[in-house]
Design a protein around this motif. Sequence first.
Motif, PDB file in Angstrom:
ATOM      1  N   HIS A 276      88.385  39.642  63.964  1.00  0.00           N
ATOM      2  CA  HIS A 276      89.333  40.522  64.425  1.00  0.00           C
ATOM      3  C   HIS A 276      88.888  40.982  65.789  1.00  0.00           C
ATOM      4  O   HIS A 276      89.620  41.241  66.879  1.00  0.00           O
ATOM      5  CB  HIS A 276      89.668  41.432  63.304  1.00  0.00           C
ATOM      6  N   ASP A 277      87.552  41.458  65.831  1.00  0.00           N
ATOM      7  CA  ASP A 277      87.000  42.343  66.923  1.00  0.00           C
ATOM      8  C   ASP A 277      86.881  41.343  68.286  1.00  0.00           C
ATOM      9  O   ASP A 277      87.009  41.566  69.404  1.00  0.00           O
ATOM     10  CB  ASP A 277      85.543  42.630  66.762  1.00  0.00           C
ATOM     11  N   ALA A 278      86.726  39.869  67.939  1.00  0.00           N
ATOM     12  CA  ALA A 278      86.772  39.131  68.745  1.00  0.00           C
ATOM     13  C   ALA A 278      88.252  38.623  69.300  1.00  0.00           C
ATOM     14  O   ALA A 278      88.372  37.838  70.358  1.00  0.00           O
ATOM     15  CB  ALA A 278      86.211  37.891  68.309  1.00  0.00           C
ATOM     16  N   GLY A 279      89.256  39.137  68.901  1.00  0.00           N
ATOM     17  CA  GLY A 279      90.821  38.864  69.117  1.00  0.00           C
ATOM     18  C   GLY A 279      91.412  37.756  68.484  1.00  0.00           C
ATOM     19  O   GLY A 279      92.410  37.207  69.148  1.00  0.00           O
ATOM     20  N   LEU A 280      90.767  37.025  67.446  1.00  0.00           N
ATOM     21  CA  LEU A 280      91.452  36.074  66.747  1.00  0.00           C
ATOM     22  C   LEU A 280      91.797  36.455  65.586  1.00  0.00           C
ATOM     23  O   LEU A 280      91.465  37.466  64.939  1.00  0.00           O
ATOM     24  CB  LEU A 280      90.214  35.068  66.638  1.00  0.00           C
ATOM     25  N   LYS A 281      92.670  35.521  64.931  1.00  0.00           N
ATOM     26  CA  LYS A 281      93.245  35.685  63.667  1.00  0.00           C
ATOM     27  C   LYS A 281      92.216  35.201  62.629  1.00  0.00           C
ATOM     28  O   LYS A 281      91.452  34.468  62.889  1.00  0.00           O
ATOM     29  CB  LYS A 281      94.559  34.906  63.263  1.00  0.00           C
TER      30      LYS A 281
END
Length: 220
Positions: A111-116
């Motif tokens: 999530h921190d990487a911007g992914l689901k």
Amino acid sequence: MSPLASHRPIIAPSILTADYAHLAREVRAVHDAGAEWLHLDVMDGVFVPNISFGADVVRKLRPHSAAVFDLHLMVLDPAAMIPSIVAAGADRITIHVEGTIHLHRIIGQIHDAGLKAGVAINPGTPVAALEAVTDIVDQVLVMSVNPGFGGQSFIASSLDKVAALRERRGARQYLICVDGGVKPDNAAALVEAGADMLVAGSAVFQGAGTYAENIAALRG
């Protein structure tokens, strides 16, 4: 009720059974045939017996399709692999409950990487093993075969797991996904039980019709 308003299942062809000599062509073809997602199985030869591919292949395929790249990490050390998978162009990453003792931490890393983020369970793992993380994940993947090989037969008890996940979901908005042995003759039952996304390899790439026909047959 499904998070998808129409409950029209997402079909995610698994490139594990595609023609590896022409992967870019295959990726373009199934996307053009109506596949919204592509399912990419990363195997380390430890968590599962086989080795498939890693971030380099994902990176090279990314320019060839605008489809959602759904990465399924069948590995024992997903935390070490996630940065390179993210950089390669993944949109969603699913890890296995059985593959790490730091499940919350790795979901947060994704999530921190911007992914689901998603979590998967093997056929021998009960749905109860997911209870601690269903509030923080975007999808749950029910393995309906033992992971590591394409072309296996569907394990019928997976339907009960899908139904249990639908019953437990309530207001939570995770997608219920199924991977393994998905064919036109069981796809409708899986959707009826509550599946939102169906991963299909052999049924798409080795089915009797064109890719578009095979995908349509899975949708019913």
